[in-house]
Design a protein around this motif. Sequence first.
Motif, short mmCIF file in Angstrom:
data_model
loop_
_atom_site.label_atom_id
_atom_site.label_comp_id
_atom_site.label_asym_id
_atom_site.label_seq_id
_atom_site.Cartn_x
_atom_site.Cartn_y
_atom_site.Cartn_z
N SER A 364 -23.62 -75.80 63.03
CA SER A 364 -22.25 -76.31 62.94
C SER A 364 -21.54 -75.88 64.21
O SER A 364 -21.42 -74.69 64.49
N SER A 365 -21.09 -76.87 64.99
CA SER A 365 -20.50 -76.52 66.28
C SER A 365 -19.36 -77.47 66.64
O SER A 365 -19.28 -78.59 66.12
N THR A 366 -18.52 -77.02 67.54
CA THR A 366 -17.39 -77.81 67.99
C THR A 366 -17.84 -79.11 68.62
O THR A 366 -17.17 -80.15 68.50
N ASP A 367 -19.00 -79.08 69.31
CA ASP A 367 -19.50 -80.29 69.96
C ASP A 367 -20.51 -81.06 69.10
O ASP A 367 -21.24 -81.91 69.61
N ASP A 368 -20.53 -80.75 67.80
CA ASP A 368 -21.33 -81.52 66.82
C ASP A 368 -22.81 -81.61 67.18
O ASP A 368 -23.43 -82.69 67.11
N LEU A 369 -23.40 -80.49 67.53
CA LEU A 369 -24.83 -80.47 67.79
C LEU A 369 -25.59 -80.73 66.49
O LEU A 369 -25.17 -80.33 65.41
N GLY A 370 -26.75 -81.37 66.61
CA GLY A 370 -27.57 -81.63 65.43
C GLY A 370 -28.35 -80.41 65.00
O GLY A 370 -28.41 -79.39 65.71
N ASP A 371 -28.97 -80.49 63.83
CA ASP A 371 -29.87 -79.44 63.38
C ASP A 371 -31.16 -79.51 64.18
O ASP A 371 -31.50 -80.55 64.76
N MET A 372 -31.89 -78.38 64.20
CA MET A 372 -33.08 -78.30 65.05
C MET A 372 -34.35 -78.07 64.22
O MET A 372 -34.39 -77.20 63.35
N ASN A 373 -35.37 -78.88 64.50
CA ASN A 373 -36.73 -78.63 64.02
C ASN A 373 -37.56 -78.21 65.22
O ASN A 373 -37.57 -78.90 66.25
N LEU A 374 -38.26 -77.10 65.09
CA LEU A 374 -38.97 -76.51 66.22
C LEU A 374 -40.37 -76.09 65.81
O LEU A 374 -40.56 -75.49 64.75
N VAL A 375 -41.34 -76.41 66.65
CA VAL A 375 -42.71 -75.94 66.47
C VAL A 375 -43.16 -75.32 67.79
O VAL A 375 -43.05 -75.96 68.84
#
Length: 381
Positions: A364-375
């Motif tokens: 949740s951020s001011t610049d509306d970053l998306g959620d992250m999936n990482l491998v």
Amino acid sequence: MTIKMNALAVAVGAAALMAAFTSQAEITVLKQDPQAGDPLSRLNFTVGGSIRPQFNSMTGDGDKGSYKRNGFDGGTRFRFAADYYLFDDISWISYYELGVNIPALFDWDNHYADGANDTQRRMLYTGLKSNTWGTLTYGQQNSVYYDVVGVKTDIWDYDMIGQAPGNGINGDYDGSYRSRSMLKYKKTVGDVDLYASYLFEDSEYLPGNGLRYKRKGGGSLGVDYHITDDLTWGTAWNYTRADMRNPENNDSKAYDQNILGTALSWTPDNWTFAAGGGWYQNFMTSKKNTVHDYFAGDAWGIEYFAGYTVPVGQYAVKSIQPYVMGDRIEYVNGRNYQRIDNGVGISFQLDYGFRVDYEHVFTSSTDDLGDMNLVRLRYDF
């Protein structure tokens, strides 16, 4: 493109072949065993490294077409350490760590950032070590702040967002991370590790916006208290005196940059807990490309981690560690920005130094970053 991909396949295949015959540990090339009349017997020389292919996929279209979605190098590095016994309990030590961007090295299109270097000097330092007098080193090395505070929560992949190291203008120059031109001293007194450093004047850093940053000097103090064998509490402060200059009109401003933080690390039995936070003054960038307000006046950040390691010991799996983690960074003034991350992850430690990590982070951020999936795939040797 076929030739480039074949070259990359050969490199990865060579790493896999090497892994088949080595275990996860530093490799001792020369072992120290001082003998009269044999100068080489005084030298202990080790090599090691970590190869880290990684995939980051952000929800939404924020990173659509990004090289990180296609697969990139998540921090491959190679280490070389020397310890030369001089006399009594005094040794001359040296350390070199080289970062290698494998896709950039092989010119593998769409798998590295535009303009990325093939290699990067992560650390290079030398000095003297004594059990009686402590350790004194000079060169590019981990800052006191990172050693005492930052390292405690730098234990998952999508981390270091809420702490100071690496979140200023450049962690190599501002004294917060792998500090250049630094003299560092460490001395253990009972259960306490005492740290101090002096930051020498450095060359100018160009952030790519026409301005120039120059560190004029600075220093750090840190204390790491080993309360028990599995509980450590660290506190550190770093000060950097720097100038921000616009060469077009010779406008400049001097900044007193301060970061102050504390962190706890607790590892009872198979558990791992860590939490830390800090206050950052004239350190975080305001995203305004003007000399007089380039840095935000005040900001703060926190990070946390909790994980449990489950021993397995079969089917080529040594252990599995599920964990939760998160961070928060917030500007008090100078910029209207806030970011909160919370996530879950799981790490599989495999035989022969291989490891696989998966993380999902809700942002949740001011610049509306998306959620992250990482491998991340990792091989340590």
